[in-house]
Design an enzyme around this catalytic site. Sequence first.
Site, PDB file in Angstrom:
ATOM      1  N   MET A  12      96.196  -5.947  19.872  1.00 23.76           N
ATOM      2  CA  MET A  12      95.578  -4.638  20.033  1.00 23.76           C
ATOM      3  C   MET A  12      95.422  -4.333  21.520  1.00 23.76           C
ATOM      4  SD  MET A  12      95.648  -3.969  17.051  1.00 23.76           S
ATOM      5  CE  MET A  12      94.805  -2.672  16.212  1.00 23.76           C
ATOM      6  N   TYR A  20      92.329   0.668  22.506  1.00 25.94           N
ATOM      7  CA  TYR A  20      91.784   0.401  21.165  1.00 25.94           C
ATOM      8  C   TYR A  20      90.326  -0.036  21.257  1.00 25.94           C
ATOM      9  CZ  TYR A  20      91.548  -1.603  16.418  1.00 25.94           C
ATOM     10  OH  TYR A  20      91.201  -1.910  15.116  1.00 25.94           O
ATOM     11  N   GLY A  35      95.745  -9.388  17.371  1.00 27.16           N
ATOM     12  CA  GLY A  35      95.975  -8.433  16.287  1.00 27.16           C
ATOM     13  C   GLY A  35      97.408  -8.404  15.773  1.00 27.16           C
ATOM     14  N   GLU A  67      91.599 -14.136  21.253  1.00 29.17           N
ATOM     15  CA  GLU A  67      90.360 -13.351  21.274  1.00 29.17           C
ATOM     16  C   GLU A  67      89.212 -14.089  21.964  1.00 29.17           C
ATOM     17  OE1 GLU A  67      92.413 -13.537  18.693  1.00 29.17           O
ATOM     18  OE2 GLU A  67      92.564 -11.609  17.674  1.00 29.17           O
ATOM     19  N   TYR A 100     104.893 -10.647 -16.389  1.00 29.88           N
ATOM     20  CA  TYR A 100     105.874 -10.211 -17.386  1.00 29.88           C
ATOM     21  C   TYR A 100     106.139  -8.713 -17.265  1.00 29.88           C
ATOM     22  CZ  TYR A 100     107.308 -14.351 -19.815  1.00 29.88           C
ATOM     23  OH  TYR A 100     107.918 -15.531 -20.096  1.00 29.88           O
TER      24      TYR A 100
HETATM   25  N1  COA Z   1      96.015  -4.590  25.817  1.00 27.01           N
HETATM   26  C1  COA Z   1      96.119  -3.719  26.827  1.00 27.01           C
HETATM   27  N2  COA Z   1      97.001  -3.877  27.844  1.00 27.01           N
HETATM   28  C2  COA Z   1      97.801  -4.953  27.795  1.00 27.01           C
HETATM   29  C3  COA Z   1      97.749  -5.889  26.756  1.00 27.01           C
HETATM   30  C4  COA Z   1      96.797  -5.679  25.731  1.00 27.01           C
HETATM   31  N3  COA Z   1      96.691  -6.499  24.674  1.00 27.01           N
HETATM   32  N4  COA Z   1      98.648  -6.852  27.011  1.00 27.01           N
HETATM   33  C5  COA Z   1      99.268  -6.512  28.150  1.00 27.01           C
HETATM   34  N5  COA Z   1      98.752  -5.362  28.645  1.00 27.01           N
HETATM   35  C6  COA Z   1      99.121  -4.628  29.853  1.00 27.01           C
HETATM   36  C7  COA Z   1      98.501  -5.208  31.098  1.00 27.01           C
HETATM   37  O1  COA Z   1      97.180  -4.733  31.274  1.00 27.01           O
HETATM   38  C8  COA Z   1      99.471  -4.698  32.133  1.00 27.01           C
HETATM   39  O2  COA Z   1      99.193  -3.353  32.364  1.00 27.01           O
HETATM   40  P1  COA Z   1      99.325  -2.706  33.881  1.00 27.01           P
HETATM   41  O3  COA Z   1     100.773  -2.851  34.210  1.00 27.01           O
HETATM   42  O4  COA Z   1      98.896  -1.301  33.709  1.00 27.01           O
HETATM   43  O5  COA Z   1      98.456  -3.539  34.759  1.00 27.01           O
HETATM   44  C9  COA Z   1     100.810  -4.768  31.423  1.00 27.01           C
HETATM   45  O6  COA Z   1     100.514  -4.755  30.042  1.00 27.01           O
HETATM   46  C10 COA Z   1     101.595  -6.028  31.723  1.00 27.01           C
HETATM   47  O7  COA Z   1     100.750  -7.133  31.444  1.00 27.01           O
HETATM   48  P2  COA Z   1     100.786  -8.459  32.322  1.00 27.01           P
HETATM   49  O8  COA Z   1      99.611  -9.274  31.962  1.00 27.01           O
HETATM   50  O9  COA Z   1     101.013  -8.130  33.757  1.00 27.01           O
HETATM   51  O10 COA Z   1     102.156  -9.119  31.742  1.00 27.01           O
HETATM   52  P3  COA Z   1     102.595 -10.646  31.720  1.00 27.01           P
HETATM   53  O11 COA Z   1     104.010 -10.634  31.253  1.00 27.01           O
HETATM   54  O12 COA Z   1     102.291 -11.321  33.009  1.00 27.01           O
HETATM   55  O13 COA Z   1     101.682 -11.347  30.598  1.00 27.01           O
HETATM   56  C11 COA Z   1     100.654 -11.434  28.405  1.00 27.01           C
HETATM   57  C12 COA Z   1     101.887 -11.020  29.241  1.00 27.01           C
HETATM   58  C13 COA Z   1     100.939 -10.929  26.996  1.00 27.01           C
HETATM   59  C14 COA Z   1     100.526 -12.975  28.422  1.00 27.01           C
HETATM   60  C15 COA Z   1      99.369 -10.808  29.001  1.00 27.01           C
HETATM   61  O14 COA Z   1      99.592  -9.433  29.232  1.00 27.01           O
HETATM   62  C16 COA Z   1      98.171 -10.940  28.107  1.00 27.01           C
HETATM   63  O15 COA Z   1      97.550 -11.987  28.072  1.00 27.01           O
HETATM   64  N6  COA Z   1      97.832  -9.879  27.340  1.00 27.01           N
HETATM   65  C17 COA Z   1      96.680  -9.885  26.450  1.00 27.01           C
HETATM   66  C18 COA Z   1      96.995 -10.615  25.184  1.00 27.01           C
HETATM   67  C19 COA Z   1      95.805 -10.639  24.259  1.00 27.01           C
HETATM   68  O16 COA Z   1      94.828 -11.300  24.501  1.00 27.01           O
HETATM   69  N7  COA Z   1      95.918  -9.923  23.142  1.00 27.01           N
HETATM   70  C20 COA Z   1      94.932  -9.945  22.116  1.00 27.01           C
HETATM   71  C21 COA Z   1      94.467  -8.582  21.789  1.00 27.01           C
HETATM   72  S1  COA Z   1      93.543  -8.598  20.266  1.00 27.01           S
END
Ligand code: COA
Length: 283
Positions: free
Chosen positions: A76, A81, A126, A149, A245
């Site tokens: 999410m 969200y 999510g 989370e 069935y």
């Molecule tokens: N919600 C909102 N924004 C998110 C996101 C999320 N779940 N996951 C990534 N983004 C956004 C970042 O804020 C960033 O935005 P920006 O460019 O405006 O700063 C962009 O996506 C790129 O993310 P970044 O962290 O720089 O990419 P990465 O490739 O280095 O790392 C992840 C990728 C997925 C490991 C990392 O983004 C992350 O940990 N995201 C959260 C995952 C999470 O906890 N999800 C659970 C939600 S319930």
Amino acid sequence: MSTSEGTAVEPWGNTVRVEFDEDKIAWVHFNRPEKRNAMNPTLNREMYATLDFLETDDRCAVLVLTGSEDSWSAGMDLKEYFRETDGQPRSVQNKVRTEGTNWQFRKLLSYSKPTIAMVNGWCFGGAFVPLVSCDLAIAAEDATFGLSEVNWGVTPGNLVTRALAETIPTRDAMYYIMTGDHFDGRKAEQMRLVNEAVPADQLRDRTIELAKKLTSLSQSVVRGAKMGFRHSRLMSWEVAEDFLYAKHDQAILFDTDARTQGMTQFLDDKTYRPGLGTYSTAE
Ligand code: COA
């Protein structure tokens, strides 16, 4: 959605991308790669409309849910969200939540066509709900999964915990829910969160192979078989007997030829063995 002439308008194009191919596979992409395909309220609405549309679209015999570029879905959207709905009236928060669950399990879990999750990269929080809601799942060995989370100060949201209880062993679920540690596609396969993990460069081919296997079978029988399993596991044996069935008879009703051909080709023509393959649909 339709135009004034009554022609259906494809509801995707913003946060969801769809491609069709000659095998009648609809490739449905989470499409916010710049946000690692995190699911915001717009995507949730658009994905519901897309799934709804594809249920009656003949270009889609099997639906593959995947992500644009290097992410499946980062879960999410923490900003749109969560943070942006903080402080909103409860009715607004409830609406946003329901729009998420509407497609992630209400629509997808009992989708009328076979569904495959093709996990090509990041899969967090999510995103586990649509992952589990797909009938089958194939991951890249180097895809990264996590119940992240706890790492940002909340319990697993949405129906993540319920989805895990449906799929993986309690010890694994408890470990990853409570620690927030991440794991790769191989581990996901080991826990049976996905059917199999393959090297990234084989992911698409293996998914196509599986999708073509599903489309080679009677669609009404495949649908009846999946619904039977999905629903009967929560029923008493007595109710399940009646329901299963009814499903059995319904599948035959919708596709009489499949059963007739299946039996004739085995018992009379002796051209195949059902234990080892499927009957021929060639004219
Ligand atoms: N919600 C909102 N924004 C998110 C996101 C999320 N779940 N996951 C990534 N983004 C956004 C970042 O804020 C960033 O935005 P920006 O460019 O405006 O700063 C962009 O996506 C790129 O993310 P970044 O962290 O720089 O990419 P990465 O490739 O280095 O790392 C992840 C990728 C997925 C490991 C990392 O983004 C992350 O940990 N995201 C959260 C995952 C999470 O906890 N999800 C659970 C939600 S319930």
